[in-house]
Motif scaffolding. Structure first.
Motif, PDB file in Angstrom:
ATOM      1  N   TYR A   1       5.579  -7.379  -5.106  1.00 23.93           N
ATOM      2  CA  TYR A   1       6.292  -7.665  -6.351  1.00 23.93           C
ATOM      3  C   TYR A   1       5.798  -6.749  -7.470  1.00 23.93           C
ATOM      4  O   TYR A   1       6.585  -6.289  -8.308  1.00 23.93           O
ATOM      5  CB  TYR A   1       6.098  -9.128  -6.732  1.00 23.93           C
ATOM      6  N   GLU A   2       4.502  -6.441  -7.477  1.00 23.90           N
ATOM      7  CA  GLU A   2       3.936  -5.556  -8.495  1.00 23.90           C
ATOM      8  C   GLU A   2       4.502  -4.144  -8.363  1.00 23.90           C
ATOM      9  O   GLU A   2       4.742  -3.460  -9.362  1.00 23.90           O
ATOM     10  CB  GLU A   2       2.410  -5.519  -8.347  1.00 23.90           C
TER      11      GLU A   2
ATOM     12  N   ASN B   1      -5.834   7.820  -7.558  1.00 26.11           N
ATOM     13  CA  ASN B   1      -4.710   7.543  -6.659  1.00 26.11           C
ATOM     14  C   ASN B   1      -4.523   8.642  -5.618  1.00 26.11           C
ATOM     15  O   ASN B   1      -4.044   8.373  -4.514  1.00 26.11           O
ATOM     16  CB  ASN B   1      -3.419   7.370  -7.474  1.00 26.11           C
ATOM     17  N   CYS B   2      -4.895   9.877  -5.986  1.00 23.01           N
ATOM     18  CA  CYS B   2      -4.719  10.984  -5.044  1.00 23.01           C
ATOM     19  C   CYS B   2      -5.712  10.922  -3.890  1.00 23.01           C
ATOM     20  O   CYS B   2      -5.566  11.659  -2.906  1.00 23.01           O
ATOM     21  CB  CYS B   2      -4.839  12.323  -5.760  1.00 23.01           C
ATOM     22  N   PHE B   3      -6.727  10.061  -3.974  1.00 22.05           N
ATOM     23  CA  PHE B   3      -7.706   9.919  -2.895  1.00 22.05           C
ATOM     24  C   PHE B   3      -7.421   8.704  -2.015  1.00 22.05           C
ATOM     25  O   PHE B   3      -8.224   8.380  -1.136  1.00 22.05           O
ATOM     26  CB  PHE B   3      -9.121   9.817  -3.472  1.00 22.05           C
ATOM     27  N   VAL B   4      -6.311   8.051  -2.253  1.00 26.97           N
ATOM     28  CA  VAL B   4      -5.923   6.899  -1.433  1.00 26.97           C
ATOM     29  C   VAL B   4      -5.263   7.392  -0.153  1.00 26.97           C
ATOM     30  O   VAL B   4      -4.407   8.277  -0.184  1.00 26.97           O
ATOM     31  CB  VAL B   4      -4.964   5.975  -2.215  1.00 26.97           C
TER      32      VAL B   4
ATOM     33  N   LYS C   1       4.735   3.783   0.028  1.00 27.29           N
ATOM     34  CA  LYS C   1       5.054   4.607  -1.127  1.00 27.29           C
ATOM     35  C   LYS C   1       3.859   4.738  -2.065  1.00 27.29           C
ATOM     36  O   LYS C   1       3.574   5.806  -2.583  1.00 27.29           O
ATOM     37  CB  LYS C   1       6.251   4.011  -1.876  1.00 27.29           C
ATOM     38  N   GLN C   2       3.160   3.637  -2.301  1.00 22.63           N
ATOM     39  CA  GLN C   2       2.003   3.663  -3.174  1.00 22.63           C
ATOM     40  C   GLN C   2       1.084   2.502  -2.820  1.00 22.63           C
ATOM     41  O   GLN C   2       1.498   1.538  -2.182  1.00 22.63           O
ATOM     42  CB  GLN C   2       2.412   3.581  -4.650  1.00 22.63           C
ATOM     43  N   PHE C   3      -0.167   2.656  -3.218  1.00 24.19           N
ATOM     44  CA  PHE C   3      -1.169   1.624  -2.961  1.00 24.19           C
ATOM     45  C   PHE C   3      -1.165   0.645  -4.130  1.00 24.19           C
ATOM     46  O   PHE C   3      -1.032   1.053  -5.287  1.00 24.19           O
ATOM     47  CB  PHE C   3      -2.548   2.275  -2.818  1.00 24.19           C
ATOM     48  N   PRO C   4      -1.310  -0.653  -3.851  1.00 25.59           N
ATOM     49  CA  PRO C   4      -1.308  -1.625  -4.960  1.00 25.59           C
ATOM     50  C   PRO C   4      -2.393  -1.319  -5.995  1.00 25.59           C
ATOM     51  O   PRO C   4      -3.561  -1.123  -5.650  1.00 25.59           O
ATOM     52  CB  PRO C   4      -1.576  -2.960  -4.246  1.00 25.59           C
ATOM     53  N   LYS C   5      -1.994  -1.256  -7.265  1.00 22.11           N
ATOM     54  CA  LYS C   5      -2.931  -0.893  -8.333  1.00 22.11           C
ATOM     55  C   LYS C   5      -4.061  -1.916  -8.459  1.00 22.11           C
ATOM     56  O   LYS C   5      -5.216  -1.551  -8.663  1.00 22.11           O
ATOM     57  CB  LYS C   5      -2.176  -0.789  -9.662  1.00 22.11           C
ATOM     58  N   LYS C   6      -3.713  -3.178  -8.318  1.00 21.75           N
ATOM     59  CA  LYS C   6      -4.725  -4.227  -8.450  1.00 21.75           C
ATOM     60  C   LYS C   6      -5.770  -4.113  -7.343  1.00 21.75           C
ATOM     61  O   LYS C   6      -6.972  -4.282  -7.583  1.00 21.75           O
ATOM     62  CB  LYS C   6      -4.047  -5.594  -8.413  1.00 21.75           C
ATOM     63  N   LEU C   7      -5.309  -3.819  -6.133  1.00 14.65           N
ATOM     64  CA  LEU C   7      -6.229  -3.669  -5.013  1.00 14.65           C
ATOM     65  C   LEU C   7      -7.106  -2.439  -5.190  1.00 14.65           C
ATOM     66  O   LEU C   7      -8.306  -2.462  -4.868  1.00 14.65           O
ATOM     67  CB  LEU C   7      -5.440  -3.586  -3.707  1.00 14.65           C
ATOM     68  N   LEU C   8      -6.551  -1.346  -5.716  1.00 16.62           N
ATOM     69  CA  LEU C   8      -7.332  -0.132  -5.962  1.00 16.62           C
ATOM     70  C   LEU C   8      -8.387  -0.382  -7.034  1.00 16.62           C
ATOM     71  O   LEU C   8      -9.525   0.086  -6.904  1.00 16.62           O
ATOM     72  CB  LEU C   8      -6.405   1.008  -6.376  1.00 16.62           C
TER      73      LEU C   8
END
Length: 756
Positions: free
Chosen positions: A312-313, A427-430, A437-444
């Motif tokens: 959802y995020e 984010n570029c090291f994920v 598409k992208q890694f969850p910001k909260k989890l990162l």
């Protein structure tokens, strides 16, 4: 007498009682196996829950219950009741135990899921084959019991549903196991690409030595890469893991419903009055298996809420196209098997062609099943997303409100932490999976906070005694002075030096010096112990095979020195009252060590004696003691040896050796971040972050004194340090002699001139 007459007779009753008598004992055995499995699964659930919070930093991950032979054997024992074809039809508790066995096996397979990521291809194939045999055996036995109506009507419907859930879980586990090698290969490829890019960036920036803040940032980068590319987190991001959690939730609810219905209606039924053959042990089996169901349901619920919250995020209420597309890694292994040639040799080409066609047809069917299974998992994941979304929309505002009030309470602490965290986009090291598409910001953010907590954990364990010892080092002269070239070898060859053994030997000699305050000795032992921990890690970096045996000798000797103040069972304080002369004590250590080496040379095979790499630990330690004590005696050959003077000199030597050794700390920390296999990488970077926190003061000390720019090009080896310093001594001495200064004076101050 017929069988029925025998059964009705008193003798028959007695015999039947004898036959039934082992069953309660077997039931206790089953309950014990169930309790062992339940406890391991409970620990997994608890640690999974605790590790989801960055402020908790437990060293152990949720791997207490892994897919291996031990747990599969215990699981086979724990599900014995489900496969028991001899239990009476009307036994209510037996029916409940069979239902619970299927739930228990389903929950256990859900706990096995993440352990697939830590296995190699052979282990995956072996363990999945064993698991398949167990599941098929249980399913077939339950089908036979259903076919012959050994269950009551209520239990039959529950068993049918649970068999379907069990079969679906097994299919999902096998489906994921086939995809694990391809998933890990892609993650490793992306990791190596990121590491290569980072190294290229450092080379372009001309960075030869790591500064402290740059090293901290590098640890954070590699922590993000290791965490997002760890096999456990990769497994948890798969749609099949979401699906297994959905099945575990359904299984848990079914078991609770069956239990409540049984409690409500079972006491009044006729089946309740029929006692189980397992007698009271059946209650122990039920209790031990219900014990793990509740935490599993709770953790699965939390996980589902988290997954839906992350989706959802990122995307709102929309489902992206990538989430319903089948990624190539699901079928890569099957396609590879289909394209391989047949290993068996056939004389006739037509026969070989026919078998190859059959193999291709079977694997094509397996690929189709694999695709259908993944599509079904994705469909269930979409349904669960919209089912759990209202709960997420309710929980999120409540969570933000709690975080708001907690932020007010810990605002000062948070600000201090933010000052230490560099403002860099990570984010570029994920490491993303195919289709993400992208890694969850909260989890990162949680991952980054975790590494900050690890550094803080290390800061609380700083080696203060070691830092004070390093302040006693004013040069690197002790690296050369501890072993003189004027000392002749006892045997034909000499073993190479490592960082740890000279420190252990010098500390042992310092302990043996009389009339030294015990507090000073204890401080030196504590300081050396802290330094030896890091020196051992640096010794490991040197690839020379001989250092392994020498490092082992240092470890063996240090146990006695630290705990008992003994060197190879020789009490270092035994002659303090008898011998007051320091020279006599040093000479005694020389004689003892020489005797050990010479006895070894007279008894052992000549080939072993001539190869120092095969010397025992006590001989290596004795040879080191002999050379160092002889060097000390040569130094005081024409003068008086005072206890306090020698003790201070030994402290300076130890400090010089450790100071030169700890120049390699940045390299050691950096190496721990990048040199591990994918299964061990997260733990290795975790250790690197803690070591950085512990040694931050030492790293600043090295940076402020610019020690990292001094030394040989390859400072890992102490022998290279010795060769480099001796070369500098020769250069400076020849220069000083040509200017009219004496060579002796120039040699005394050469290292200070190098530092200047």
């Amino acid at each position: 007498m017929s069988y029925y007459q025998l059964a009705d007779s008193p003798l028959g009753s007695k015999n039947m009682g004898d036959i039934d008598s082992p069953m309660p004992i077997i039931g206790v055995y089953v309950a014990a196996a169930s309790m062992a499995c339940s406890f391991a699964m409970f620990l997994n659930s608890c640690l999974t829950f605790i590790n989801s919070f960055p402020k908790f930093n437990f060293r152990f991950s949720g791997n207490f219950f892994t897919l291996n032979a031990t747990w599969l054997t215990l699981l086979a024992v724990a599900t014995k009741v489900a496969a028991d074809l001899t239990t009476p039809k009307s036994s209510y508790l037996d029916n409940q135990a069979k239902v619970m066995n299927t739930v228990f096996l389903t929950v256990a397979m859900g706990n096995f899921f993440t352990s697939l990521g830590s296995m190699n291809n052979t282990d995956i194939l072996t363990n999945l084959t064993a698991l398949s045999i167990l599941v098929i055996t249980v399913v077939v036995d339950l089908y036979i019991q259903l076919r012959f109506h050994l269950f009551d009507r209520q239990s039959s419907s529950v068993i049918i549903i649970q068999i379907a859930l069990l079969f679906c879980t097994w299919m999902t586990i096998v489906c994921t196991g086939l995809a694990v090698p391809a998933i890990k290969k892609r993650a490793e490829s992306k990791y190596q690409k990121l590491v290569s890019d980072e190294r290229q960036r450092q080379m372009e920036a001309g960075q030869q030595h790591y500064r402290v803040e740059e090293l901290r940032l590098s640890i954070t980068k590699y922590w993000v890469m290791a965490a997002t590319g760890s096999p456990q987190l990769l497994m948890k991001r798969l749609v099949t893991f979401v699906y297994t959690n959905i099945i575990c939730l359904f299984s848990g609810f079914i078991s609770f419903r069956s239990l409540f219905n049984g409690v409500r209606t079972g006491f009044n039924s006729a089946s309740r009055r029929n006692q189980s053959e397992y007698k009271s042990s059946i209650n122990m089996i039920l209790l031990s298996q219900y014990y793990v169901t509740l935490p599993t349901v709770v953790i699965a619920t939390i996980f589902m809420i988290s997954v839906v919250g992350y989706k959802y995020e990122n995307n709102g209420i929309r489902i992206s196209r990538e989430e319903v597309t089948i990624e190539s890694y699901w079928t890569e292994k099957l396609v590879e098997w289909r394209q391989r040639s047949i290993l068996m040799k056939f004389k006739r080409r037509t026969l070989k062609k026919f078998i190859h066609s059959i193999k291709s047809l079977i694997l094509t069917f397996c690929i189709l099943i694999q695709n259908l299974n993944v599509m079904w998992c994705k469909f269930c994941s979409v349904i669960s997303f919209y089912s759990v979304l209202p709960l997420v929309l309710l929980v999120n505002p409540l969570g933000k409100l709690i975080n708001h009030y907690l932020g007010k309470l810990f605002r000062k602490k948070k600000v201090s932490n933010d000052k230490r965290t560099p403002e860099v986009d990570l984010n570029c090291f994920v490491i993303l999976l195919e289709g993400e598409k992208q890694f969850p910001k909260k989890l990162l953010r949680g991952i980054i906070n975790r590494v900050d907590k690890l550094v803080e954990m290390g800061n609380k364990q700083r080696p203060h005694n070691l830092f004070n010892l390093l302040n006693q080092s004013f040069s690197f002269g002790g690296v050369v002075e501890f072993d003189s070239n004027r000392v002749s070898s006892l045997l034909s060859s000499e073993p190479p030096n490592c960082w740890t053994l000279p420190v252990v030997t010098l500390t042992s000699i310092a302990i043996a010096i009389p009339n030294i305050a015990s507090g000073h000795v204890d401080w030196l032992v504590s300081s050396a112990n802290e330094g030896l921990r890091y020196a051992s890690l640096i010794d490991v970096l040197d690839g020379k095979c001989g250092l392994k045996s020498i490092k082992n000798a240092a470890d063996v000797v240090w146990v006695g020195v630290e705990l008992h103040r003994k060197w190879l069972d020789m009490d270092l304080k035994r002659k303090t009252g008898e011998i007051n002369s320091v020279k006599d004590i040093i000479q005694d250590l020389t004689n003892v060590s020489e005797r050990i080496v010479m006895e070894f040379s007279s008894k052992e095979n000549k080939m072993i004696v001539e190869n120092p790499l095969y010397w025992p630990a006590n001989v290596l330690a004795a040879n080191s003691m002999y050379r160092i004590t002889r060097t000390i005696l040569l130094y005081y050959e024409d003068g008086e040896c005072h206890a306090e003077e020698l003790f201070r000199k030994l402290i300076c030597m130890i400090a010089d050796i450790l100071a030169a050794c700890l120049n390699n700390l940045p390299h050691m920390i950096y190496t721990k971040c990048i040199s591990s296999a994918i299964e061990e990488r997260l733990e290795s970077v975790r250790d690197a972050a803690i070591i950085f926190g512990e040694t931050e003061d030492i790293l600043n000390f090295v940076e402020e004194r610019k020690l990292s720019s001094i030394g040989p090009s390859k400072p890992l080896c102490i022998d290279e340090w010795r060769g480099w310093i001796e070369q500098q001594v020769t250069t400076v001495s020849s220069s000083a002699t040509s200017n009219g200064a004496s060579s002796v004076e120039s040699n005394e101050h050469v290292v200070l001139q190098i530092l200047a």
